[in-house]
Motif scaffolding. Structure first.
Motif, PDB file in Angstrom:
ATOM      1  N   LEU A   1       0.874  -1.430   0.064  1.00  0.00           N
ATOM      2  CA  LEU A   1       0.104   0.026  -0.015  1.00  0.00           C
ATOM      3  C   LEU A   1       0.851   1.376   0.127  1.00  0.00           C
ATOM      4  O   LEU A   1       0.563   2.020  -0.698  1.00  0.00           O
ATOM      5  CB  LEU A   1      -0.941  -0.152   1.134  1.00  0.00           C
ATOM      6  N   ALA A   2       1.888   1.405   0.934  1.00  0.00           N
ATOM      7  CA  ALA A   2       2.951   2.465   0.813  1.00  0.00           C
ATOM      8  C   ALA A   2       3.433   2.656  -0.578  1.00  0.00           C
ATOM      9  O   ALA A   2       3.647   3.829  -0.935  1.00  0.00           O
ATOM     10  CB  ALA A   2       3.808   2.261   2.076  1.00  0.00           C
TER      11      ALA A   2
ATOM     12  N   VAL B   1       2.416   1.894  -3.527  1.00  0.00           N
ATOM     13  CA  VAL B   1       1.417   1.974  -4.704  1.00  0.00           C
ATOM     14  C   VAL B   1       1.053   3.425  -4.165  1.00  0.00           C
ATOM     15  O   VAL B   1       1.132   4.247  -5.374  1.00  0.00           O
ATOM     16  CB  VAL B   1       0.239   1.197  -4.685  1.00  0.00           C
ATOM     17  N   PHE B   2       0.845   3.796  -3.134  1.00  0.00           N
ATOM     18  CA  PHE B   2       0.495   5.314  -2.725  1.00  0.00           C
ATOM     19  C   PHE B   2       1.663   6.231  -3.159  1.00  0.00           C
ATOM     20  O   PHE B   2       1.570   7.322  -3.757  1.00  0.00           O
ATOM     21  CB  PHE B   2       0.118   5.421  -1.280  1.00  0.00           C
ATOM     22  N   GLY B   3       2.932   5.939  -2.734  1.00  0.00           N
ATOM     23  CA  GLY B   3       4.118   6.621  -3.048  1.00  0.00           C
ATOM     24  C   GLY B   3       4.221   6.699  -4.516  1.00  0.00           C
ATOM     25  O   GLY B   3       4.500   7.966  -5.135  1.00  0.00           O
TER      26      GLY B   3
ATOM     27  N   LEU C   1       2.213   6.609  -6.869  1.00  0.00           N
ATOM     28  CA  LEU C   1       0.951   7.315  -7.494  1.00  0.00           C
ATOM     29  C   LEU C   1       1.356   9.005  -7.050  1.00  0.00           C
ATOM     30  O   LEU C   1       1.034   9.932  -7.979  1.00  0.00           O
ATOM     31  CB  LEU C   1      -0.361   7.226  -7.031  1.00  0.00           C
ATOM     32  N   VAL C   2       1.918   9.200  -5.871  1.00  0.00           N
ATOM     33  CA  VAL C   2       2.146  10.667  -5.727  1.00  0.00           C
ATOM     34  C   VAL C   2       3.463  11.013  -6.581  1.00  0.00           C
ATOM     35  O   VAL C   2       3.412  12.257  -7.021  1.00  0.00           O
ATOM     36  CB  VAL C   2       2.503  10.550  -4.195  1.00  0.00           C
TER      37      VAL C   2
ATOM     38  N   GLN D   1       2.037  11.771  -9.964  1.00  0.00           N
ATOM     39  CA  GLN D   1       1.252  12.986 -10.016  1.00  0.00           C
ATOM     40  C   GLN D   1       1.959  14.219  -9.892  1.00  0.00           C
ATOM     41  O   GLN D   1       1.799  15.084 -10.824  1.00  0.00           O
ATOM     42  CB  GLN D   1       0.116  13.366  -8.945  1.00  0.00           C
TER      43      GLN D   1
ATOM     44  N   ALA E   1       5.037   1.967  -7.750  1.00  0.00           N
ATOM     45  CA  ALA E   1       3.726   1.355  -8.012  1.00  0.00           C
ATOM     46  C   ALA E   1       3.560  -0.128  -8.382  1.00  0.00           C
ATOM     47  O   ALA E   1       3.032  -1.008  -7.712  1.00  0.00           O
ATOM     48  CB  ALA E   1       2.850   2.187  -8.643  1.00  0.00           C
TER      49      ALA E   1
END
Length: 192
Positions: free
Chosen positions: A82-83, A85-87, A89-90, A93, A117
């Protein structure tokens, strides 16, 4: 009652009990402190000698038979996944927001974010595989944990703060999965 009459009386009672236990078709309740005979699915509770039916081992809850280490390994993979994937995506972006100003660096950051990701998805898959004891879960988890431990070792050599923690966590996960191969296979066959 004299002492000899008392001992003779208890001897007769014990003889009757043992002869009743030897008759086919009759089962006696185990005494306190003794294990029930094979085939009995009840246990004596308290001093009253009441019988309480216990469910067979096949119907016991699945989670209770799984060692906590396997659950912790699965949760570690899921948390890291989760960390990442979130990182990732950040980072993607941020790269898109900077693309007008950064030029080719923005494209490189997009690739870095997608790779992060991708590693996150791999960790999530390893978490799912080790939680459900799939045939590929342990192998994927080992590959990811060893790769991450090597990456953490290189960060340790470069002086990064994540190096020692990552090496400890991923090294421990890899060690646990490697040394518990037999138990993982047994749990997979049981359908835990």
């Amino acid at each position: 009652m004299s002492r000899s009459e008392h001992s003779a009386g208890t001897g007769r009672q014990q003889g009757q009990r043992s002869s009743q236990q030897g008759q086919p078709g009759q089962q006696s309740a185990p005494r306190r402190g003794q294990q029930p005979q094979t085939g009995q699915h009840s246990a004596t509770t308290g001093d009253h000698g009441r019988q309480r039916r216990q469910p067979p081992a096949e119907h016991a809850s699945r989670g209770s038979s799984v060692p906590i280490g396997f659950r912790l390994v699965s949760l570690a993979f899921a948390g890291m996944g989760l960390a990442l994937v979130f990182g990732g995506l950040v980072v993607v972006q941020g790269a898109n927001a900077m693309s007008a100003y950064a030029g080719p660096i923005g494209s490189s950051l997009t690739v870095v974010g997608l790779v992060l990701a991708g590693f996150g998805v791999g960790n999530l898959a390893a978490g799912y595989g080790t939680w459900t004891f799939t045939s590929w879960g342990r192998r994927l988890g080992l590959y990811i944990a060893v790769g991450a431990a090597l990456g953490s070792a290189s960060m340790l050599l470069m002086g990064g703060p994540a190096g020692p923690v990552g090496l400890l966590v991923h090294g421990t996960v890899a060690w646990y999965l490697y040394t518990n191969d037999q138990q993982y296979s047994r749990l997979r066959q049981m359908g835990a």
